[in-house]
Design a protein around this motif. Sequence first.
Motif, PDB file in Angstrom:
ATOM      1  N   GLU A 275      77.186 -31.810  -2.986  1.00  0.00           N
ATOM      2  CA  GLU A 275      77.644 -31.252  -4.259  1.00  0.00           C
ATOM      3  C   GLU A 275      76.821 -31.803  -5.418  1.00  0.00           C
ATOM      4  O   GLU A 275      76.418 -31.043  -6.317  1.00  0.00           O
ATOM      5  CB  GLU A 275      79.125 -31.577  -4.471  1.00  0.00           C
ATOM      6  CG  GLU A 275      80.050 -30.846  -3.529  1.00  0.00           C
ATOM      7  CD  GLU A 275      81.485 -31.355  -3.568  1.00  0.00           C
ATOM      8  OE1 GLU A 275      81.778 -32.350  -4.282  1.00  0.00           O
ATOM      9  OE2 GLU A 275      82.326 -30.763  -2.867  1.00  0.00           O
ATOM     10  N   GLN A 276      76.548 -33.107  -5.410  1.00  0.00           N
ATOM     11  CA  GLN A 276      75.735 -33.718  -6.465  1.00  0.00           C
ATOM     12  C   GLN A 276      74.308 -33.184  -6.450  1.00  0.00           C
ATOM     13  O   GLN A 276      73.700 -32.985  -7.497  1.00  0.00           O
ATOM     14  CB  GLN A 276      75.741 -35.244  -6.323  1.00  0.00           C
ATOM     15  CG  GLN A 276      77.082 -35.875  -6.626  1.00  0.00           C
ATOM     16  CD  GLN A 276      77.573 -35.522  -8.020  1.00  0.00           C
ATOM     17  OE1 GLN A 276      76.833 -35.646  -9.010  1.00  0.00           O
ATOM     18  NE2 GLN A 276      78.808 -35.056  -8.113  1.00  0.00           N
TER      19      GLN A 276
ATOM     20  N   THR B  26      80.073 -34.834  -0.663  1.00  0.00           N
ATOM     21  CA  THR B  26      79.988 -35.276  -2.053  1.00  0.00           C
ATOM     22  C   THR B  26      78.547 -35.337  -2.534  1.00  0.00           C
ATOM     23  O   THR B  26      78.224 -34.881  -3.634  1.00  0.00           O
ATOM     24  CB  THR B  26      80.662 -36.652  -2.228  1.00  0.00           C
ATOM     25  OG1 THR B  26      82.024 -36.541  -1.807  1.00  0.00           O
ATOM     26  CG2 THR B  26      80.629 -37.118  -3.665  1.00  0.00           C
TER      27      THR B  26
END
Length: 160
Positions: free
Chosen positions: A65-66, A62
């Motif tokens: 991805e950020q 996550t």
Amino acid sequence: MTEFTRAAVEDFLYLEASLLDEWRLEEWLELFTLDCTYEVPATDAPESDPALTWSLIHDRRTMLEQRVIRLKKPEAHAEFPHSQTSRIIGNVRIRERREDCLSVSASFLVSRMKAGRFDQYAGHYFYELVPAQRSLKIRRKKAVLAHDRLDPQGKISFVL
């Protein structure tokens, strides 16, 4: 596990390097598994447990991805316009073949050109690669810098 040769592993690492140099970060992200970890440990403690000590980068999927989303935005001033990089990958070794993954190491040299400055980052990559269809995916990538400090900028704003 499918038998992957060192040449196949090298080709995979060259693909990764090419995607990063061409700033194709979304495609680079697809090389990672959903349970991945991307780590750049502190230069003074490369063997430390990232859960217990400070790291330059310690991302799960996550956060990775950020990171990609953030780096692609014009508001990411440190990387807009983005750095021009050229990666050299060498000394690729399959260190261990396990039932579910390959343990791989490689040396790297990343040359970065940005705003009239030229910097180089040298070190070693350590990977856990897992088979995915007829290719590989990165379950873990650790980039250990061979630097005693990050001069002069004190940070890394691009992907190693």
